[in-house]
Design a protein around this motif. Sequence first.
Motif, PDB file in Angstrom:
ATOM      1  N   GLY A 151       0.767  -1.243   0.000  1.00  0.00           N
ATOM      2  CA  GLY A 151       0.000   0.000   0.000  1.00  0.00           C
ATOM      3  C   GLY A 151       0.792   1.284   0.000  1.00  0.00           C
ATOM      4  O   GLY A 151       0.211   2.367  -0.156  1.00  0.00           O
ATOM      5  N   GLY A 152       2.109   1.200   0.218  1.00  0.00           N
ATOM      6  CA  GLY A 152       2.940   2.392   0.132  1.00  0.00           C
ATOM      7  C   GLY A 152       2.853   3.339   1.310  1.00  0.00           C
ATOM      8  O   GLY A 152       3.357   4.461   1.241  1.00  0.00           O
ATOM      9  N   GLN A 153       2.228   2.902   2.413  1.00  0.00           N
ATOM     10  CA  GLN A 153       2.130   3.747   3.607  1.00  0.00           C
ATOM     11  C   GLN A 153       2.846   3.076   4.766  1.00  0.00           C
ATOM     12  O   GLN A 153       2.699   1.880   4.988  1.00  0.00           O
ATOM     13  CB  GLN A 153       0.668   4.011   3.970  1.00  0.00           C
ATOM     14  CG  GLN A 153      -0.079   4.798   2.907  1.00  0.00           C
ATOM     15  CD  GLN A 153      -1.492   5.139   3.341  1.00  0.00           C
ATOM     16  OE1 GLN A 153      -1.851   5.029   4.510  1.00  0.00           O
ATOM     17  NE2 GLN A 153      -2.315   5.569   2.393  1.00  0.00           N
ATOM     18  N   MET A 154       3.617   3.886   5.515  1.00  0.00           N
ATOM     19  CA  MET A 154       4.376   3.350   6.653  1.00  0.00           C
ATOM     20  C   MET A 154       3.562   3.493   7.929  1.00  0.00           C
ATOM     21  O   MET A 154       3.450   4.576   8.495  1.00  0.00           O
ATOM     22  CB  MET A 154       5.706   4.089   6.788  1.00  0.00           C
ATOM     23  CG  MET A 154       6.643   3.899   5.620  1.00  0.00           C
ATOM     24  SD  MET A 154       8.271   4.627   5.938  1.00  0.00           S
ATOM     25  CE  MET A 154       8.984   4.598   4.284  1.00  0.00           C
ATOM     26  N   GLY A 155       2.980   2.404   8.363  1.00  0.00           N
ATOM     27  CA  GLY A 155       2.214   2.380   9.599  1.00  0.00           C
ATOM     28  C   GLY A 155       2.438   1.083  10.323  1.00  0.00           C
ATOM     29  O   GLY A 155       3.160   0.191   9.841  1.00  0.00           O
ATOM     30  N   THR A 156       1.828   0.946  11.480  1.00  0.00           N
ATOM     31  CA  THR A 156       1.941  -0.285  12.251  1.00  0.00           C
ATOM     32  C   THR A 156       0.630  -0.544  12.964  1.00  0.00           C
ATOM     33  O   THR A 156      -0.356   0.194  12.794  1.00  0.00           O
ATOM     34  CB  THR A 156       3.119  -0.223  13.241  1.00  0.00           C
ATOM     35  OG1 THR A 156       3.338  -1.537  13.801  1.00  0.00           O
ATOM     36  CG2 THR A 156       2.869   0.756  14.380  1.00  0.00           C
TER      37      THR A 156
END
Length: 417
Positions: A151-156
Amino acid sequence: MRDLFLGLDLGTSGVRALILDAGGAVQASGRAQMATFGANPRDPAIWWQATKVALHSALMQVDRSRIRAIAVDGTSGTLLAVDPAGHPLAEAVMYNDACTDPTILARIAEYAPQSSAAQGASSGLARAIGLQRHAPAKLLHQADWIAFQLGGQMGTDANNALKTGYDPVEGVWPDWIAQTGLQPELLPQCLDPGSPSGQLTAQTAQEFGLNREVQLIAGTTDGCASFLATGADTAGAAVSAIGTTLTLKILSDRPIFAPHYGIYSHKILGMWLAGGASNSGGAALLAHFSAEEMQALTPLIQANKPLNLGYYPLPKTGERFPIADPDLPSRVSPRPSSDAQFLQALFEGLAAIEALGYQRLHDLGAPALTSLRSLGGAAANPALGAIRARLLGVESAQPLSREAAYGSALLARRGAQ
């Protein structure tokens, strides 16, 4: 119709993709071994290659236009440092790589609350502090990085982030993290497992033949995904895993943190997953009988006639839960003259430890045990099952699945909008 949900499970040696329909029936699955792509399990490129193969394998079996949401689980505490584009700056630090820097450990011990899962040499926080030497733009857990590829998003998510210091009760990365020496800006945004986190990139959608509107759902750890896969989803529902050791987990309506017993809580399904691990289990049984011997003796056991010898079988001295005593000896005497009775006494001792464990969790604030699902080879033994049912007061239900990827697919279904 977009009515299929995909779960990805990254284990220590391979990747599993599993697709469910809205009713929870498995429609497709795919698997890939990481060793096929290289010998270094710390190389994120190998994770991604295995993930792509497992994904393609599962997707070939269904109408791809029906995929609605994807969730990812990964090994808890595995971390890597990435640049602004998400490229790894070094090998990952794995979940079982202990920190050996006394300065880092001293800082965590001084500033992290005793109830935090970030305490100790095996915590994600200790690994994160060590990874700062690579001057990263962000620090990501294994599941985070695979989700980023999609998805190209940096999250956790709150489960993977727990051992890195995240406070699931307050829903924040706490201020004390900065005092340990970790730069807070390196930590990704954190969502509750099962929350929508974005959509596929155009590149990912094209590569896998998927609709760009496929939702990404915040995932979880492999351990939490395995729990969800059993179907346990209400307060008081528990899962006992009788492997080498005995691990107990129960869904609670309130968080439980008891570091003395090694107990902390994951936020999941709007509830809290708490549990503890005893040193008893399969290893304690195998110290006396082989698996073949136990199978042969089982028909001779009279499970409805308790021996009540008060055993506390351990593979060696020391226990952590439900009794926290590093000097607790294994208690397996007096020994009956009959091997079948000796095995029955060992089974009774193991079941008594399990019952004491759930009672300990209840004393600490968890609900009383209402349903039980069991995992592990020993759990299938009929004599042990009968003894456990008598001491625990509940029969063990059949798990929906033993696949962590199934649990992640359930999360994808739960979070899809």
